[in-house]
Write a protein that holds these residues in place. Structure first.
Motif, mmCIF file in Angstrom:
data_model
loop_
_atom_site.group_PDB
_atom_site.id
_atom_site.type_symbol
_atom_site.label_atom_id
_atom_site.label_comp_id
_atom_site.label_asym_id
_atom_site.label_seq_id
_atom_site.Cartn_x
_atom_site.Cartn_y
_atom_site.Cartn_z
ATOM 1 N N SER A 1 0.856 -1.188 0.000
ATOM 2 C CA SER A 1 0.000 0.000 0.000
ATOM 3 C C SER A 1 0.890 1.235 0.000
ATOM 4 O O SER A 1 1.812 1.351 0.808
ATOM 5 C CB SER A 1 -0.927 0.000 1.215
ATOM 6 N N MET B 1 1.525 5.545 -0.353
ATOM 7 C CA MET B 1 1.057 6.922 -0.269
ATOM 8 C C MET B 1 2.026 7.806 -1.047
ATOM 9 O O MET B 1 3.246 7.687 -0.901
ATOM 10 C CB MET B 1 0.987 7.397 1.186
ATOM 11 N N VAL C 1 -3.010 4.067 -1.973
ATOM 12 C CA VAL C 1 -4.129 4.186 -1.025
ATOM 13 C C VAL C 1 -4.352 5.621 -0.569
ATOM 14 O O VAL C 1 -5.386 5.929 0.038
ATOM 15 C CB VAL C 1 -3.898 3.290 0.210
ATOM 16 N N ALA C 2 -3.379 6.509 -0.843
ATOM 17 C CA ALA C 2 -3.532 7.908 -0.417
ATOM 18 C C ALA C 2 -2.593 8.798 -1.216
ATOM 19 O O ALA C 2 -1.512 8.363 -1.640
ATOM 20 C CB ALA C 2 -3.244 8.054 1.076
ATOM 21 N N ALA D 1 -3.896 11.965 6.218
ATOM 22 C CA ALA D 1 -4.253 10.800 5.403
ATOM 23 C C ALA D 1 -3.912 9.492 6.102
ATOM 24 O O ALA D 1 -4.588 8.480 5.896
ATOM 25 C CB ALA D 1 -3.548 10.873 4.048
ATOM 26 N N THR D 2 -2.875 9.490 6.934
ATOM 27 C CA THR D 2 -2.479 8.249 7.606
ATOM 28 C C THR D 2 -3.500 7.806 8.642
ATOM 29 O O THR D 2 -3.488 6.656 9.075
ATOM 30 C CB THR D 2 -1.109 8.391 8.297
ATOM 31 N N GLY E 1 -6.610 7.429 8.136
ATOM 32 C CA GLY E 1 -7.695 6.661 7.549
ATOM 33 C C GLY E 1 -7.271 5.428 6.785
ATOM 34 O O GLY E 1 -8.114 4.742 6.213
ATOM 35 N N CYS E 2 -5.977 5.136 6.757
ATOM 36 C CA CYS E 2 -5.537 3.964 6.007
ATOM 37 C C CYS E 2 -4.187 3.481 6.528
ATOM 38 O O CYS E 2 -3.461 4.204 7.197
ATOM 39 C CB CYS E 2 -5.430 4.294 4.512
ATOM 40 N N SER E 3 -3.876 2.235 6.186
ATOM 41 C CA SER E 3 -2.583 1.650 6.529
ATOM 42 C C SER E 3 -1.656 1.809 5.339
ATOM 43 O O SER E 3 -2.025 1.485 4.199
ATOM 44 C CB SER E 3 -2.752 0.173 6.874
ATOM 45 N N VAL E 4 -0.455 2.313 5.581
ATOM 46 C CA VAL E 4 0.487 2.593 4.495
ATOM 47 C C VAL E 4 1.770 1.785 4.708
ATOM 48 O O VAL E 4 2.372 1.839 5.781
ATOM 49 C CB VAL E 4 0.822 4.101 4.445
ATOM 50 N N ARG F 1 -4.510 8.088 17.058
ATOM 51 C CA ARG F 1 -4.244 9.009 15.953
ATOM 52 C C ARG F 1 -2.953 9.774 16.217
ATOM 53 O O ARG F 1 -2.536 9.956 17.361
ATOM 54 C CB ARG F 1 -5.394 10.009 15.788
#
Length: 259
Positions: free
Chosen positions: A8, A10, A38-39, A50-51, A53-56, A153
């Motif tokens: 994934s 970014m 993913v971002a 952005a981090t 809301g998703c796993s990078v 977060r």
């Protein structure tokens, strides 16, 4: 045969055409190195958001960006519970390239070539981490934000909003006009990095110079502190140690004279 896990990715770059090119290149090499974007973000501040809301797995990070550059962004990303691998992207920053080579940090030079991108992504699976202390040495100038973990977060705290830092055991508290934040930072390192903005009052306290409203005598019977600092916008009073008072006194005179 076991399938290769998809990375994934970014993409962080302030120029939309550069983000598009990287996205197209990643699609071109997906058969060789499975990946999914993913971002995307146009600067470091948006990238941190952005981090949430998703796993990078890997972040392709431009170095020169407004609001927050790539080096500072990487320093914040390393504080995530599962930090992504960082691959820096640069057009002309010879200083950064030299520092990256010296510390074995991967980077891509614009215009990015497909095979070079493949090589960098393949190395991600071997070594995901960049030491935060290495990034702090590479970064030119002080950070614009600090970061802390809260309820899963990563929060960013703009430096101009911080009134003071106060050390308590292993943690440091950053106080703004509205609230406090717990930081995993050293007061000594904060003093070194932000010496132009903050002044030491006590072994456990740094205060923003422009947050000081004045000084008054300490009303309590305290052998160590004779004076305390009054702050703008909050009722807090910070003790000034006898050891620090000679250094702070010159700043107190500037305040009283309006200099």
């Amino acid at each position: 045969m076991n399938s290769v896990p998809t990375l994934s990715v970014m993409i962080v770059d302030d120029e939309a055409p550069a983000r598009t090119r990287l996205r197209d290149l990643l699609a071109d090499v997906a058969a060789e190195v499975p990946n999914a974007v993913v971002a995307e973000a146009a600067n470091g501040l948006l990238a941190v958001e952005a981090t949430g809301g998703c796993s990078v797995d890997v972040a392709l990070v431009d170095i020169r960006m407004p609001k927050m550059d790539g080096i500072e962004l990487a320093r914040h990303l390393t504080r995530l519970e599962h930090p992504p691998a960082i691959i820096f992207v640069t057009a002309y920053d010879s200083y950064a390239v030299q520092a990256f080579e010296l510390n074995a940090i991967d980077y891509l030079v614009k215009p990015v070539r497909a095979q070079r991108l493949v090589d960098a992504l393949q190395k991600v699976r071997q070594n995901r981490t960049v030491a935060p202390q290495v990034l702090s040495q590479i970064q030119q100038g002080a950070r614009t934000h600090l970061s802390c973990h809260e309820r899963g977060r990563l929060l960013l705290i703009p430096l101009p909003e911080i009134l003071y830092f106060k050390a308590d055991l292993k943690y440091v508290t950053a106080r703004t006009a509205s609230r406090e934040y717990l930081l995993d930072e050293s007061l000594t390192h904060l003093e070194e990095e932000f010496s132009a903005r903050f002044i030491r009052l006590h072994r456990s306290a740094l205060v923003a110079r422009d947050a000081i409203a004045g000084f008054e005598k300490n009303a309590t019977e305290d052998a160590e502190t004779q004076w305390q600092a009054l702050l703008r916008g909050v009722p807090d009073r910070l003790p000034v140690s006898r050891r620090q008072w000679p250094l702070v006194k010159s700043y107190a005179k500037q305040l009283s004279s309006g200099v």
